[in-house]
Write a protein that holds these residues in place. Structure first.
Motif, PDB file in Angstrom:
ATOM      1  N   ASP A 110     -46.121  -8.926  38.791  1.00 15.62           N
ATOM      2  CA  ASP A 110     -47.401  -8.339  38.366  1.00 15.62           C
ATOM      3  C   ASP A 110     -47.191  -7.419  37.164  1.00 15.62           C
ATOM      4  OD1 ASP A 110     -48.749  -9.660  40.352  1.00 15.62           O
ATOM      5  OD2 ASP A 110     -48.864  -7.939  41.707  1.00 15.62           O
ATOM      6  N   LEU A 111     -46.093  -6.656  37.192  1.00 13.20           N
ATOM      7  CA  LEU A 111     -45.808  -5.733  36.088  1.00 13.20           C
ATOM      8  C   LEU A 111     -45.529  -6.503  34.791  1.00 13.20           C
ATOM      9  CD1 LEU A 111     -45.342  -2.923  34.954  1.00 13.20           C
ATOM     10  CD2 LEU A 111     -42.992  -3.017  35.831  1.00 13.20           C
ATOM     11  N   ALA A 112     -44.728  -7.568  34.902  1.00  8.45           N
ATOM     12  CA  ALA A 112     -44.421  -8.387  33.720  1.00  8.45           C
ATOM     13  C   ALA A 112     -45.708  -8.993  33.146  1.00  8.45           C
ATOM     14  CB  ALA A 112     -43.426  -9.486  34.076  1.00  8.45           C
ATOM     15  N   ALA A 113     -46.595  -9.452  34.031  1.00 10.76           N
ATOM     16  CA  ALA A 113     -47.867 -10.033  33.580  1.00 10.76           C
ATOM     17  C   ALA A 113     -48.718  -8.962  32.900  1.00 10.76           C
ATOM     18  CB  ALA A 113     -48.624 -10.633  34.765  1.00 10.76           C
ATOM     19  N   ALA A 114     -48.705  -7.733  33.452  1.00 11.38           N
ATOM     20  CA  ALA A 114     -49.463  -6.629  32.861  1.00 11.38           C
ATOM     21  C   ALA A 114     -48.912  -6.285  31.475  1.00 11.38           C
ATOM     22  CB  ALA A 114     -49.419  -5.399  33.768  1.00 11.38           C
ATOM     23  N   ILE A 115     -47.584  -6.304  31.330  1.00 10.40           N
ATOM     24  CA  ILE A 115     -46.952  -6.030  30.035  1.00 10.40           C
ATOM     25  C   ILE A 115     -47.427  -7.050  28.997  1.00 10.40           C
ATOM     26  CG2 ILE A 115     -44.730  -6.138  28.803  1.00 10.40           C
ATOM     27  CD1 ILE A 115     -43.472  -4.849  31.333  1.00 10.40           C
ATOM     28  N   ARG A 116     -47.464  -8.314  29.379  1.00 12.26           N
ATOM     29  CA  ARG A 116     -47.903  -9.362  28.443  1.00 12.26           C
ATOM     30  C   ARG A 116     -49.367  -9.170  28.049  1.00 12.26           C
ATOM     31  NH1 ARG A 116     -44.959 -12.502  32.461  1.00 12.26           N
ATOM     32  NH2 ARG A 116     -42.852 -12.837  31.629  1.00 12.26           N
ATOM     33  N   ARG A 117     -50.202  -8.799  29.018  1.00 15.70           N
ATOM     34  CA  ARG A 117     -51.625  -8.605  28.714  1.00 15.70           C
ATOM     35  C   ARG A 117     -51.824  -7.402  27.782  1.00 15.70           C
ATOM     36  NH1 ARG A 117     -52.276 -10.538  34.144  1.00 15.70           N
ATOM     37  NH2 ARG A 117     -52.245  -8.424  34.975  1.00 15.70           N
ATOM     38  N   VAL A 118     -51.045  -6.351  28.000  1.00 14.48           N
ATOM     39  CA  VAL A 118     -51.119  -5.183  27.123  1.00 14.48           C
ATOM     40  C   VAL A 118     -50.707  -5.568  25.699  1.00 14.48           C
ATOM     41  CG1 VAL A 118     -50.005  -2.957  26.604  1.00 14.48           C
ATOM     42  CG2 VAL A 118     -50.930  -3.394  28.887  1.00 14.48           C
ATOM     43  N   MET A 119     -49.699  -6.422  25.575  1.00 13.63           N
ATOM     44  CA  MET A 119     -49.272  -6.884  24.250  1.00 13.63           C
ATOM     45  C   MET A 119     -50.359  -7.704  23.564  1.00 13.63           C
ATOM     46  SD  MET A 119     -46.479  -5.756  23.056  1.00 13.63           S
ATOM     47  CE  MET A 119     -46.223  -6.894  21.688  1.00 13.63           C
ATOM     48  N   GLU A 120     -51.236  -8.318  24.348  1.00 17.34           N
ATOM     49  CA  GLU A 120     -52.353  -9.095  23.804  1.00 17.34           C
ATOM     50  C   GLU A 120     -53.539  -8.192  23.433  1.00 17.34           C
ATOM     51  OE1 GLU A 120     -53.210 -11.810  26.951  1.00 17.34           O
ATOM     52  OE2 GLU A 120     -51.398 -13.021  26.610  1.00 17.34           O
ATOM     53  N   GLY A 121     -53.394  -6.893  23.669  1.00 18.55           N
ATOM     54  CA  GLY A 121     -54.459  -5.965  23.309  1.00 18.55           C
ATOM     55  C   GLY A 121     -55.367  -5.573  24.455  1.00 18.55           C
ATOM     56  N   LYS A 122     -55.039  -6.038  25.665  1.00 13.62           N
ATOM     57  CA  LYS A 122     -55.870  -5.690  26.820  1.00 13.62           C
ATOM     58  C   LYS A 122     -55.385  -4.372  27.431  1.00 13.62           C
ATOM     59  CE  LYS A 122     -57.008 -10.464  28.052  1.00 13.62           C
ATOM     60  NZ  LYS A 122     -56.239 -11.231  27.077  1.00 13.62           N
ATOM     61  N   ARG A 123     -56.208  -3.813  28.311  1.00  7.36           N
ATOM     62  CA  ARG A 123     -55.825  -2.603  29.056  1.00  7.36           C
ATOM     63  C   ARG A 123     -55.675  -2.955  30.532  1.00  7.36           C
ATOM     64  NH1 ARG A 123     -56.158   2.057  26.003  1.00  7.36           N
ATOM     65  NH2 ARG A 123     -57.223   1.745  24.021  1.00  7.36           N
ATOM     66  N   GLU A 124     -54.711  -2.321  31.175  1.00  5.63           N
ATOM     67  CA  GLU A 124     -54.404  -2.613  32.574  1.00  5.63           C
ATOM     68  C   GLU A 124     -54.481  -1.335  33.401  1.00  5.63           C
ATOM     69  OE1 GLU A 124     -53.301  -5.651  34.212  1.00  5.63           O
ATOM     70  OE2 GLU A 124     -54.337  -6.405  32.442  1.00  5.63           O
TER      71      GLU A 124
END
Length: 200
Positions: A110-124
Motif C-alpha cells: 500500500d505504501l509503495a502504491a501511495a508513493i507512486r500516486r504521489v509521484m503522479e501528482g496525487k495526494r494520499e
C-alpha cells in the motif's frame, strides 16, 4: 526511478521500511536519517523525489521539516508516516502542503502504491486521519496558537507582549479567549489539551 529518503528515529522500523521499499523495481532508497536535522541535510544534499517522514523525531519534527521545505520552495514531496491520529498534526501537515499523511500500520504494498500516486501528482491521506480531523477541529486562531506556544515555553505575559509587540492587556485578552475556547481554568490545562490534540 523514484528516489526516496526515509526519516524515522526507530532504527528497526527505518531498516525494515528501507529493505521492503528497495525490493520495488521503481523505488530507490538513497538515504536514511534517524533525526530531523539529519533528514533536512540529506534532503538538501541528495534532492530526493520523496521523503517518508516520521512526525515525532529528535531535533526537528517531521512537521517542522515540511514547513521549512515549503518556505524554501523545495521540490521534494513529503509523505508523513505516523502512529498518531492527532487532529492538530493533520491540520499542520495540510498547511505545510505535504503530499501524503498515512498511518504506519499499512502494508508495504500500500505504501509503495501511495508513493507512486504521489509521484503522479496525487495526494494520499489515511481516511482515519481525515475523520479524526473532521471530528475535532482546532478552535484556536493562528495568533492564539502562537501565544499558547509561547506560554508553553515558559514565557510570562510581559515577555510575550514584548516578543509579539502587543500590549500586556491584549495578551491577557488572548489568553482569556484561549481558556474559554478550550473550556479550561488555567495555563496548565490549556497547554495539556493543546499538546494532546497536536494543536501546538
Amino acid at each position: 526511478m523514484i528516489n526516496i529518503i526515509i526519516a524515522e528515529d526507530q532504527r528497526m522500523l527505518r531498516g525494515a521500511l528501507g529493505s521492503l521499499l528497495d525490493l520495488e523495481e521503481d523505488i530507490n532508497v538513497i538515504g536514511q536519517a534517524e533525526n530531523g536535522e539529519e533528514a533536512l541535510k540529506l534532503i538538501l544534499a541528495l534532492k530526493p523525489d520523496i521523503c517518508l517522514m516520521d512526525i515525532e523525531m529528535p531535533m526537528k519534527s517531521g512537521l517542522e521539516i515540511a514547513e521549512e521545505l515549503k518556505q524554501s520552495g523545495s521540490s521534494c514531496r513529503i509523505i508523513i508516516l505516523t502512529t498518531f491520529a492527532r487532529p492538530g498534526y493533520f491540520e499542520r501537515a495540510v498547511e505545510a502542503d505535504v503530499q501524503g499523511y498515512l498511518l504506519k500500520d499499512g502494508s508495504s504494498d500500500d505504501l509503495a502504491a501511495a508513493i507512486r500516486r504521489v509521484m503522479e501528482g496525487k495526494r494520499e491521506f489515511s481516511p482515519e486521519l481525515v475523520m479524526s480531523h473532521m471530528r475535532d477541529r482546532n478552535p484556536l486562531t493562528d495568533r492564539e496558537r502562537e501565544i499558547l506556544h509561547l506560554i508553553a515555553s515558559g514565557k510570562t505575559a510581559k515577555e510575550i507582549s514584548t516578543h509579539l509587540f502587543l500590549s500586556p492587556g491584549t495578551v491577557r485578552n488572548y489568553t482569556s479567549d484561549i481558556f474559554n475556547k478550550l473550556n479550561v481554568k488555567n495555563r496548565i490545562e490549556a497547554i495539556s489539551i493543546a499538546e494532546e490534540k497536536g494543536w501546538i
